[in-house]
Design an enzyme around this catalytic site. Structure first.
Site, PDB file in Angstrom:
ATOM      1  N   ARG A 284       0.979  -1.286  -0.051  1.00 30.21           N
ATOM      2  CA  ARG A 284      -0.149   0.129  -0.061  1.00 30.21           C
ATOM      3  C   ARG A 284       0.953   1.255  -0.059  1.00 30.21           C
ATOM      4  O   ARG A 284       2.070   1.125   0.355  1.00 30.21           O
ATOM      5  CB  ARG A 284      -1.187   0.228   1.271  1.00 30.21           C
ATOM      6  CG  ARG A 284      -2.014  -1.270   1.323  1.00 30.21           C
ATOM      7  CD  ARG A 284      -2.656  -1.077   2.764  1.00 30.21           C
ATOM      8  NE  ARG A 284      -3.501  -2.151   2.690  1.00 30.21           N
ATOM      9  CZ  ARG A 284      -3.137  -3.186   3.153  1.00 30.21           C
ATOM     10  NH1 ARG A 284      -1.978  -3.791   3.634  1.00 30.21           N
ATOM     11  NH2 ARG A 284      -4.263  -4.425   3.338  1.00 30.21           N
ATOM     12  N   LYS A 309      -2.039  -3.250   7.729  1.00 29.47           N
ATOM     13  CA  LYS A 309      -3.434  -2.918   8.224  1.00 29.47           C
ATOM     14  C   LYS A 309      -4.171  -4.046   9.182  1.00 29.47           C
ATOM     15  O   LYS A 309      -4.822  -4.048   9.579  1.00 29.47           O
ATOM     16  CB  LYS A 309      -4.031  -2.824   6.856  1.00 29.47           C
ATOM     17  CG  LYS A 309      -5.567  -2.130   7.010  1.00 29.47           C
ATOM     18  CD  LYS A 309      -6.154  -1.636   5.398  1.00 29.47           C
ATOM     19  CE  LYS A 309      -7.721  -1.574   5.668  1.00 29.47           C
ATOM     20  NZ  LYS A 309      -8.189  -1.079   4.364  1.00 29.47           N
ATOM     21  N   HIS A 379      -2.959   1.748  -5.821  1.00 29.72           N
ATOM     22  CA  HIS A 379      -3.742   0.529  -5.708  1.00 29.72           C
ATOM     23  C   HIS A 379      -3.906   0.032  -6.982  1.00 29.72           C
ATOM     24  O   HIS A 379      -4.048  -1.255  -7.176  1.00 29.72           O
ATOM     25  CB  HIS A 379      -5.029   1.000  -4.878  1.00 29.72           C
ATOM     26  CG  HIS A 379      -5.158   0.648  -3.770  1.00 29.72           C
ATOM     27  ND1 HIS A 379      -4.432   1.193  -2.555  1.00 29.72           N
ATOM     28  CD2 HIS A 379      -5.917  -0.412  -3.056  1.00 29.72           C
ATOM     29  CE1 HIS A 379      -4.445   0.572  -1.508  1.00 29.72           C
ATOM     30  NE2 HIS A 379      -5.733  -0.138  -1.621  1.00 29.72           N
ATOM     31  N   ARG A 382      -0.928  -2.392  -6.827  1.00 31.39           N
ATOM     32  CA  ARG A 382      -1.276  -3.449  -5.693  1.00 31.39           C
ATOM     33  C   ARG A 382      -2.339  -4.326  -6.512  1.00 31.39           C
ATOM     34  O   ARG A 382      -2.189  -5.503  -6.224  1.00 31.39           O
ATOM     35  CB  ARG A 382      -2.061  -2.738  -4.694  1.00 31.39           C
ATOM     36  CG  ARG A 382      -2.325  -3.661  -3.650  1.00 31.39           C
ATOM     37  CD  ARG A 382      -2.872  -2.856  -2.407  1.00 31.39           C
ATOM     38  NE  ARG A 382      -3.539  -3.739  -1.373  1.00 31.39           N
ATOM     39  CZ  ARG A 382      -2.984  -4.604  -0.478  1.00 31.39           C
ATOM     40  NH1 ARG A 382      -1.410  -4.692  -0.362  1.00 31.39           N
ATOM     41  NH2 ARG A 382      -3.709  -5.037   0.491  1.00 31.39           N
ATOM     42  N   HIS A 405      -3.795  -8.762   3.366  1.00 30.59           N
ATOM     43  CA  HIS A 405      -5.332  -8.591   3.555  1.00 30.59           C
ATOM     44  C   HIS A 405      -5.491  -8.805   4.828  1.00 30.59           C
ATOM     45  O   HIS A 405      -5.427  -9.861   5.391  1.00 30.59           O
ATOM     46  CB  HIS A 405      -5.965  -9.251   2.382  1.00 30.59           C
ATOM     47  CG  HIS A 405      -5.812  -8.707   0.957  1.00 30.59           C
ATOM     48  ND1 HIS A 405      -6.284  -9.707  -0.067  1.00 30.59           N
ATOM     49  CD2 HIS A 405      -5.772  -7.572   0.517  1.00 30.59           C
ATOM     50  CE1 HIS A 405      -6.268  -8.905  -1.045  1.00 30.59           C
ATOM     51  NE2 HIS A 405      -6.021  -7.582  -0.645  1.00 30.59           N
ATOM     52  N   TYR A 414     -10.990 -10.966  -6.313  1.00 34.60           N
ATOM     53  CA  TYR A 414     -10.207 -11.042  -7.594  1.00 34.60           C
ATOM     54  C   TYR A 414     -10.496 -12.397  -8.515  1.00 34.60           C
ATOM     55  O   TYR A 414     -10.062 -12.480  -9.526  1.00 34.60           O
ATOM     56  CB  TYR A 414      -8.707 -11.063  -7.193  1.00 34.60           C
ATOM     57  CG  TYR A 414      -8.186  -9.763  -6.546  1.00 34.60           C
ATOM     58  CD1 TYR A 414      -7.426  -8.990  -7.568  1.00 34.60           C
ATOM     59  CD2 TYR A 414      -8.174  -9.428  -5.244  1.00 34.60           C
ATOM     60  CE1 TYR A 414      -7.104  -7.649  -6.988  1.00 34.60           C
ATOM     61  CE2 TYR A 414      -7.860  -8.342  -4.946  1.00 34.60           C
ATOM     62  CZ  TYR A 414      -7.199  -7.463  -5.753  1.00 34.60           C
ATOM     63  OH  TYR A 414      -6.971  -6.194  -5.143  1.00 34.60           O
TER      64      TYR A 414
END
Length: 433
Positions: A284, A309, A379, A382, A405, A414
């Site tokens: 990120r 995160k 992103h 990413r 994630h 995805y």
């Protein structure tokens, strides 16, 4: 107390670098802000400001010292309150140099920013790149709302920034509608504003806009600014999880993006390394911006991303191409500084890059490579990294751990479509169907 930033040592810098006449130097040093001006010159030199910028700012700072002294000011803390008044007076005397209103505004900001930087440095405050910041939207109409978001709601600064953006749009709409008091708000006016803004927004952005309006209206009713609670006039649009397809690009487009970087420049060497970190590891923007020299383990050929995160740290093998780009930047781009961050701004003052810098750099090179993508940014790369791992049929749990994630659902999106297969169909003549 003089703030120490980077390799700045005030005692080694002198006004003699910029003035030949001793009388000019003496006049500056004999003013009540003389030592602060001299130290500020040293700080600017240490932080990469050009000689032209330093020379342009010096007369303004000396004029401010005389301006403040005439008003009986003798300390740097109280002098801060005089900066805006000084900038206005300076423009009256020197505004003829500006040929347009935009140039005039830029001139005023530059005068005020340089003076504030010097005074903050002299008072021992932290000095960062000093960009002009607009007041919080509707600050005079709804006093205390920003502090309410920060203190009572406990929102992060990044979230408050989202409020700032949407409320600025709302304030502009009220101005166009001739509304001068929030007490004149009505359900019809609120609905009209949302109808005007919504078509150009993504579903999540529309949801955030409505949410921010509801919080504002609740605060207005609580504080007696409006005589009724108008939250019910703002509906919340439905936003479904996994509704969007991630906006990735092809690997060939990644190559074109990397080729668009001019690695002969300092910015190019920095940005090339940043792009490789993003697309190779799916990092990120804020994770790249926070990287430090200690995060790179050259002996074991790996690096780590702490405080992700999902609440954990991740260690990665340092790919050869990434290592080469990073070494090139460290040798021929990164400034000499005591700050341990990895990537730095190219323009003065020297300070670590922000997540916004990382994302805007990606958008710049995507545009330069003529790659069409909705809302291109960090992103995009990413998403491209994750999609490439999906296409290679890695397990979802492995992919989620690799890119940090927080939830398996974030990875599962995805798998909704076969991106490459659909691209081939879209680019073909349709006979295969």
């Amino acid at each position: 107390m003089i703030a120490s930033i980077g390799n700045f040592r005030p005692e080694v810098f002198m006004l003699e670098h910029y003035y030949v006449k001793p009388s000019t130097i003496d006049r500056i040093r004999n003013s009540w802000l003389g030592s602060q001006i001299d130290n500020y010159v040293g700080w600017m030199e240490a932080n990469g400001y050009s000689s032209r910028t330093v020379f342009r700012r010096l007369p303004r700072l000396f004029c401010f010292a005389e301006f403040a002294q005439k008003r009986g000011c003798t300390d740097v803390v109280s002098a801060l309150s005089l900066v805006d008044e000084f900038a206005s007076e300076w423009l009256v005397q020197h505004g003829a140099e500006a040929k347009t209103s935009a140039s005039l505004r830029k001139h005023a900001i530059d005068v005020g920013n340089a003076t504030r930087q010097m005074l903050r440095l002299a008072s021992g405050s932290q000095v960062r790149h000093n960009r002009h910041r607009r007041p919080f939207p509707l600050e005079s109409e709804v006093p205390g709302f920003e502090e309410y978001l920060r203190s009572e709601c406990g929102l992060m600064e990044s979230t408050i920034h989202g409020y700032r953006h949407h409320l600025h749009e709302f304030a502009q709409y009220l101005r166009r509608a001739g509304i001068t008091s929030l007490g004149d708000l009505s359900p019809a006016l609120l609905a009209s504003f949302i109808v005007e803004c919504a078509p150009g927004m993504a579903p999540c952005t529309r949801r955030d806009l409505c949410c921010h309006l509801k919080v504002l209206l609740r605060f207005c009713h609580r504080e007696g600014i409006t005589d009724r609670d108008l939250r019910g006039a703002v509906g919340m649009p439905q936003v479904y999880r996994l509704a969007d397809v991630p906006r990735s690009i092809t690997w060939d487009e990644v190559r074109r993006t990397l080729e668009a970087v001019d690695r002969r420049t300092i910015r190019g060497r920095r940005d090339y390394a940043i792009l490789l970190f993003l697309v190779t590891y799916g990092l990120r923007a804020h994770e790249v911006a926070k990287l430090t020299l200690e995060d790179i383990d050259w002996k074991r050929e790996r690096f780590q991303v702490p405080d992700r995160k999902a609440g954990h740290a991740t260690a990665y093998p340092l790919a050869a191409i990434v290592a080469e780009a990073l070494i090139d930047y460290l040798k021929r781009g990164r400034p000499e500084t005591e700050d341990r961050h990895l990537f730095f701004r190219v323009v003065a003052p020297r300070s670590p890059v922000t997540p916004a810098t990382v994302s805007s750099s990606v958008a710049f090179y995507l545009q330069k490579a003529e790659i069409k993508v909705r809302k291109g940014g960090s992103h995009t790369l990413r998403h491209t990294c994750v999609q490439r791992l999906i296409d290679a049929e890695f397990p979802l749990k492995t992919i989620g751990d690799y890119v940090g994630h927080r939830s398996p659902e974030s990875t599962r999106i995805y798998t909704k479509v076969a991106i490459e297969a659909l691209r081939e169909v879209a680019m073909g003549d349709g006979e295969a169907l």
